[in-house]
Design a protein around this motif. Sequence first.
Motif, PDB file in Angstrom:
ATOM      1  N   THR A 139     -15.120  -5.056 -28.808  1.00  0.00           N
ATOM      2  CA  THR A 139     -15.072  -4.722 -27.360  1.00  0.00           C
ATOM      3  C   THR A 139     -16.304  -3.743 -26.787  1.00  0.00           C
ATOM      4  OG1 THR A 139     -13.278  -3.153 -27.692  1.00  0.00           O
ATOM      5  CG2 THR A 139     -12.891  -5.574 -27.213  1.00  0.00           C
ATOM      6  N   ASP A 140     -16.534  -3.027 -27.971  1.00  0.00           N
ATOM      7  CA  ASP A 140     -17.637  -1.956 -27.477  1.00  0.00           C
ATOM      8  C   ASP A 140     -18.939  -2.479 -27.834  1.00  0.00           C
ATOM      9  OD1 ASP A 140     -16.667  -1.941 -30.268  1.00  0.00           O
ATOM     10  OD2 ASP A 140     -17.721   0.184 -30.436  1.00  0.00           O
ATOM     11  N   THR A 197     -25.613   0.526 -27.143  1.00  0.00           N
ATOM     12  CA  THR A 197     -26.563   0.384 -25.803  1.00  0.00           C
ATOM     13  C   THR A 197     -27.769  -0.287 -26.481  1.00  0.00           C
ATOM     14  OG1 THR A 197     -26.025   2.779 -25.314  1.00  0.00           O
ATOM     15  CG2 THR A 197     -27.962   2.041 -24.187  1.00  0.00           C
ATOM     16  N   SER A 198     -27.791  -0.326 -27.597  1.00  0.00           N
ATOM     17  CA  SER A 198     -29.044  -1.205 -28.045  1.00  0.00           C
ATOM     18  C   SER A 198     -28.744  -2.785 -27.839  1.00  0.00           C
ATOM     19  CB  SER A 198     -29.546  -0.933 -29.572  1.00  0.00           C
ATOM     20  OG  SER A 198     -28.427  -0.910 -30.211  1.00  0.00           O
ATOM     21  N   CYS A 199     -27.620  -3.055 -27.858  1.00  0.00           N
ATOM     22  CA  CYS A 199     -27.042  -4.318 -27.681  1.00  0.00           C
ATOM     23  C   CYS A 199     -26.768  -4.886 -26.430  1.00  0.00           C
ATOM     24  CB  CYS A 199     -25.902  -4.557 -28.227  1.00  0.00           C
ATOM     25  SG  CYS A 199     -25.840  -4.226 -30.116  1.00  0.00           S
ATOM     26  N   ARG A 200     -27.104  -3.937 -25.375  1.00  0.00           N
ATOM     27  CA  ARG A 200     -26.895  -4.439 -24.095  1.00  0.00           C
ATOM     28  C   ARG A 200     -28.398  -4.889 -23.180  1.00  0.00           C
ATOM     29  NH1 ARG A 200     -23.415   0.684 -22.937  1.00  0.00           N
ATOM     30  NH2 ARG A 200     -21.629  -0.022 -23.679  1.00  0.00           N
ATOM     31  N   GLN A 238     -24.683  -9.745 -26.723  1.00  0.00           N
ATOM     32  CA  GLN A 238     -23.962  -8.543 -26.816  1.00  0.00           C
ATOM     33  C   GLN A 238     -22.873  -8.306 -27.909  1.00  0.00           C
ATOM     34  OE1 GLN A 238     -22.747  -7.642 -23.000  1.00  0.00           O
ATOM     35  NE2 GLN A 238     -24.833  -6.951 -22.333  1.00  0.00           N
ATOM     36  N   ARG A 239     -22.179  -9.270 -28.024  1.00  0.00           N
ATOM     37  CA  ARG A 239     -21.007  -9.753 -29.079  1.00  0.00           C
ATOM     38  C   ARG A 239     -21.553  -9.637 -30.594  1.00  0.00           C
ATOM     39  NH1 ARG A 239     -17.075 -13.272 -30.758  1.00  0.00           N
ATOM     40  NH2 ARG A 239     -15.031 -12.078 -31.319  1.00  0.00           N
ATOM     41  N   TRP A 240     -22.576 -10.616 -30.522  1.00  0.00           N
ATOM     42  CA  TRP A 240     -23.114 -10.710 -31.886  1.00  0.00           C
ATOM     43  C   TRP A 240     -23.731  -9.762 -32.252  1.00  0.00           C
ATOM     44  CZ3 TRP A 240     -22.863 -12.884 -36.423  1.00  0.00           C
ATOM     45  CH2 TRP A 240     -23.833 -13.091 -37.111  1.00  0.00           C
ATOM     46  N   CYS A 241     -24.675  -9.157 -31.570  1.00  0.00           N
ATOM     47  CA  CYS A 241     -25.330  -7.875 -31.642  1.00  0.00           C
ATOM     48  C   CYS A 241     -24.456  -6.641 -32.100  1.00  0.00           C
ATOM     49  CB  CYS A 241     -26.137  -7.502 -30.444  1.00  0.00           C
ATOM     50  SG  CYS A 241     -27.241  -5.913 -30.771  1.00  0.00           S
ATOM     51  N   SER A 242     -23.465  -6.578 -31.515  1.00  0.00           N
ATOM     52  CA  SER A 242     -22.427  -5.465 -32.017  1.00  0.00           C
ATOM     53  C   SER A 242     -21.921  -5.593 -33.726  1.00  0.00           C
ATOM     54  CB  SER A 242     -21.278  -5.416 -31.067  1.00  0.00           C
ATOM     55  OG  SER A 242     -21.553  -5.143 -29.802  1.00  0.00           O
ATOM     56  N   ILE A 243     -21.726  -7.011 -33.641  1.00  0.00           N
ATOM     57  CA  ILE A 243     -21.263  -7.569 -35.260  1.00  0.00           C
ATOM     58  C   ILE A 243     -22.075  -7.161 -36.110  1.00  0.00           C
ATOM     59  CG2 ILE A 243     -20.472  -9.280 -36.521  1.00  0.00           C
ATOM     60  CD1 ILE A 243     -18.821 -10.365 -34.136  1.00  0.00           C
ATOM     61  N   VAL A 244     -23.427  -7.666 -35.818  1.00  0.00           N
ATOM     62  CA  VAL A 244     -24.651  -7.327 -36.545  1.00  0.00           C
ATOM     63  C   VAL A 244     -24.818  -6.059 -37.058  1.00  0.00           C
ATOM     64  CG1 VAL A 244     -27.069  -7.612 -36.927  1.00  0.00           C
ATOM     65  CG2 VAL A 244     -25.904  -9.402 -36.104  1.00  0.00           C
ATOM     66  N   LEU A 245     -24.790  -5.199 -36.031  1.00  0.00           N
ATOM     67  CA  LEU A 245     -25.051  -3.762 -36.041  1.00  0.00           C
ATOM     68  C   LEU A 245     -23.759  -3.114 -37.026  1.00  0.00           C
ATOM     69  CD1 LEU A 245     -26.253  -2.432 -32.904  1.00  0.00           C
ATOM     70  CD2 LEU A 245     -27.543  -3.001 -34.822  1.00  0.00           C
ATOM     71  N   LEU A 269     -15.635 -12.079 -40.957  1.00  0.00           N
ATOM     72  CA  LEU A 269     -14.767 -13.080 -40.326  1.00  0.00           C
ATOM     73  C   LEU A 269     -13.814 -12.195 -39.357  1.00  0.00           C
ATOM     74  CD1 LEU A 269     -14.052 -15.208 -43.199  1.00  0.00           C
ATOM     75  CD2 LEU A 269     -15.515 -16.008 -41.263  1.00  0.00           C
ATOM     76  N   ASP A 270     -13.003 -11.208 -39.765  1.00  0.00           N
ATOM     77  CA  ASP A 270     -12.438 -10.392 -38.873  1.00  0.00           C
ATOM     78  C   ASP A 270     -13.092 -10.091 -37.553  1.00  0.00           C
ATOM     79  OD1 ASP A 270     -10.442 -10.525 -40.723  1.00  0.00           O
ATOM     80  OD2 ASP A 270     -10.590  -8.592 -41.626  1.00  0.00           O
ATOM     81  N   LEU A 271     -14.002  -9.484 -37.752  1.00  0.00           N
ATOM     82  CA  LEU A 271     -15.028  -9.050 -36.434  1.00  0.00           C
ATOM     83  C   LEU A 271     -15.317 -10.271 -35.608  1.00  0.00           C
ATOM     84  CD1 LEU A 271     -17.523  -6.558 -38.078  1.00  0.00           C
ATOM     85  CD2 LEU A 271     -15.887  -5.991 -36.548  1.00  0.00           C
ATOM     86  N   GLY A 272     -15.335 -11.261 -36.109  1.00  0.00           N
ATOM     87  CA  GLY A 272     -15.677 -12.474 -35.386  1.00  0.00           C
ATOM     88  C   GLY A 272     -14.546 -13.114 -34.527  1.00  0.00           C
TER      89      GLY A 272
END
Length: 127
Positions: free
Chosen positions: A118-119, A122-125, A60-67, A109-112
């Motif tokens: 923290t958000d 929905t598509s990442c859950r 989920q965390r990685w997906c948020s970063i990717v999006l 790098l900052d997002l990592g």
Amino acid sequence: ENERAAWALVKKQTLARVVAHITSTDEDDRILREDDSRNSLSVNQRHAVIVRREEKMTLQRWCSIVLKIAGFLDTPAGEAECGITRIPDSETLENHEPRVRPRYWQQLLDLGKPGEVTDFPTSCRAR
């Protein structure tokens, strides 16, 4: 163009991995709470649920970063940030990072960093 195409592929594969999970982290939490009160799972079963839950949370965390990165790169500002920069030799890098890289990598790098994402869209859950 190559950067955006690469992130589009990463996004597609990441979202496919998210939908492959058939239970949510909430369901895993419920199973673990139930096991806390009933002791119904073997040690191996409990560890399997914990590992599955942690994998989902990491995904989920990685997906948020990717999006965020893929969306950013599709903007004019993102296109400009695909330009190359060189990190000075005087700067210490971790993990054998390349010194020549696209400028947007700093945002990646900052997002990592812990707590930066923290958000979860929905598509990442996991469902």
